[in-house]
Structures are given as structure tokens and as C-alpha cells.
Motif scaffolding. Structure first.
Motif, mmCIF file in Angstrom:
data_model
loop_
_atom_site.group_PDB
_atom_site.id
_atom_site.type_symbol
_atom_site.label_atom_id
_atom_site.label_comp_id
_atom_site.label_asym_id
_atom_site.label_seq_id
_atom_site.Cartn_x
_atom_site.Cartn_y
_atom_site.Cartn_z
ATOM 1 N N GLN A 168 14.316 8.990 11.299
ATOM 2 C CA GLN A 168 13.052 8.265 11.414
ATOM 3 C C GLN A 168 11.993 8.903 10.519
ATOM 4 N N LEU A 169 11.183 8.072 9.875
ATOM 5 C CA LEU A 169 10.075 8.563 9.059
ATOM 6 C C LEU A 169 9.021 9.186 9.970
ATOM 7 N N ALA A 170 8.450 10.298 9.519
ATOM 8 C CA ALA A 170 7.402 10.963 10.291
ATOM 9 C C ALA A 170 6.105 10.955 9.487
ATOM 10 N N GLU A 227 10.140 13.190 2.416
ATOM 11 C CA GLU A 227 10.405 12.519 3.696
ATOM 12 C C GLU A 227 11.124 11.190 3.474
ATOM 13 N N ILE A 228 10.693 10.437 2.468
ATOM 14 C CA ILE A 228 11.357 9.153 2.173
ATOM 15 C C ILE A 228 12.789 9.391 1.713
ATOM 16 N N GLU A 229 12.988 10.376 0.831
ATOM 17 C CA GLU A 229 14.338 10.683 0.347
ATOM 18 C C GLU A 229 15.240 11.139 1.486
ATOM 19 N N ARG A 232 0.867 -1.189 0.000
ATOM 20 C CA ARG A 232 0.000 0.000 0.000
ATOM 21 C C ARG A 232 0.892 1.224 0.000
ATOM 22 N N ASP A 233 0.734 2.048 -1.020
ATOM 23 C CA ASP A 233 1.576 3.228 -1.200
ATOM 24 C C ASP A 233 1.219 4.297 -0.171
ATOM 25 N N PRO A 234 2.126 4.603 0.765
ATOM 26 C CA PRO A 234 1.822 5.621 1.774
ATOM 27 C C PRO A 234 1.857 7.042 1.215
ATOM 28 N N GLY A 251 -1.407 9.636 1.463
ATOM 29 C CA GLY A 251 -1.235 10.882 2.192
ATOM 30 C C GLY A 251 -0.547 10.715 3.531
ATOM 31 N N GLU A 252 0.110 9.571 3.759
ATOM 32 C CA GLU A 252 0.763 9.327 5.041
ATOM 33 C C GLU A 252 2.225 9.759 5.034
ATOM 34 N N LEU A 253 2.845 9.786 3.865
ATOM 35 C CA LEU A 253 4.246 10.188 3.705
ATOM 36 C C LEU A 253 4.390 11.066 2.475
ATOM 37 N N THR A 254 5.499 11.770 2.421
ATOM 38 C CA THR A 254 5.842 12.515 1.212
ATOM 39 C C THR A 254 7.109 11.906 0.625
#
Length: 176
Positions: free
Chosen positions: A74-76, A63-65, A51-53, A57-60
Motif C-alpha cells: 500500500q502507498l503511504a 514509494e511508488i517504485e 496532480r503530481d503527488p 510532497g505527498e509521495l516519493t
């Protein structure tokens, strides 16, 4: 910290589509790093589609980069993802099951609140000016079978909406 809506499916997607460490994915999804490693090895979560976060709308992607460049980061979870829905333009939707009751509600409003403007009735009940005029002039196709009934009890509007209009026309309201 709250995590994603579907943590295992999100973990599967992050494993397949990013170079994040197992610790980063585990911390974001609420799992131990060994569980994430087992998902990556195909020992658990077999057959779960990722499932693509980002689209959820859970990540950008930023943020992943950011976390891919720094393995200790840590991912927020995004907190600004929920926007207020924009007001819909157009008529008020009435479910099919109560559409046949709309003329009865309009007749009740015309009888008990004669000073309400046509515009207010249109907004309150989601009808048209032609329908209001045909009910008022008794030329509506069902005028012989029409029984004025309170639109609140019919489910055409809420009592609060009706009360707002009654407050706008305080002398116009006639009760049974």
C-alpha cells in the motif's frame, strides 16, 4: 489514514503515470477500486487534470517504485513533507496600505520609549536608521504633519513584540 489533498486529480495522475493497481491507487486516494477503473476508462473524472503527488510532497518516487514491484503493498503518504520555514533575512515587510503610517509609529516609539536602540526600532518597525534620524531631528519630509501614534494600533507590529522590547528596557518606557 488521511489521503492526498486532491484525491481525484492524484488518482488521474497515478493512473496515467504509474503501473500501480486500481486497488493500490484506490486505497491511497480513498476510493473504491471500481471508481479508479471508471476513471481509467474515462467514465468519470472527465477533464480533470492530473496532480503530481511527488511534486506536491505527498509521495516519493521510491514509494511508488516499491509499490509497483509488489502489487499487495500500500502507498503511504509522506509525513516528513512539512519543513519549518526558514527565517527570512532582511527588512520587515509592511503592506502598501499602511506604509504612510510608519513615520507616525516611529515618532511614537521615539517619544514614549526614548531609550530603545535604533537597531531595536529597525527590527520592530522594519525601517531604516536614516528614517529614524530624520524623524528624531525633525527633518523628515512629513514632519509638520506627523502625529505620533502607537505602532500596534497602526498595525506596524504586534503588542507582544512591543512588550518584549519594553521588558528589555524597563525604566525607559513612558506611558501617556
Amino acid at each position: 489514514m488521511s489521503g492526498p489533498l486532491m484525491p481525484k486529480a492524484t488518482a488521474v495522475w497515478l493512473i496515467e503515470n504509474t503501473t500501480l493497481t486500481f486497488e493500490q491507487i484506490g486505497a491511497f486516494c480513498g476510493f473504491h477500486a471500481l471508481e479508479i477503473q471508471a476513471i481509467a476508462d474515462g467514465e468519470i473524472a472527465i477533464g480533470i487534470m492530473g496532480r503530481d503527488p511527488i511534486t506536491a510532497g505527498e509521495l516519493t518516487t521510491a514509494e511508488i517504485e516499491r509499490c509497483q514491484k509488489n502489487p499487495t503493498a500500500q502507498l503511504a503518504l509522506r509525513t516528513d513533507k512539512w519543513e519549518k520555514p526558514k527565517k527570512r533575512k532582511g527588512g520587515k515587510y509592511t503592506p502598501v496600505s499602511i506604509r504612510q503610517d510608519k513615520p507616525d509609529g516611529i515618532a511614537w516609539v521615539l517619544k514614549h520609549c526614548p531609550d530603545f536602540s535604533d537597531t531595536d526600532i529597525i527590527k520592530l518597525l522594519g525601517t531604516t536608521k536614516a528614517t529614524i534620524n530624520s524623524i528624531r531631528n525633525k527633518t523628515h519630509k512629513n514632519s509638520t504633519e506627523m502625529k505620533p501614534q502607537n505602532p500596534v494600533t497602526l498595525g506596524l507590529c504586534s503588542q507582544a513584540e512591543l512588550d518584549v522590547l519594553k521588558a528589555k528596557y524597563p525604566k525607559a518606557v513612558q506611558e501617556d
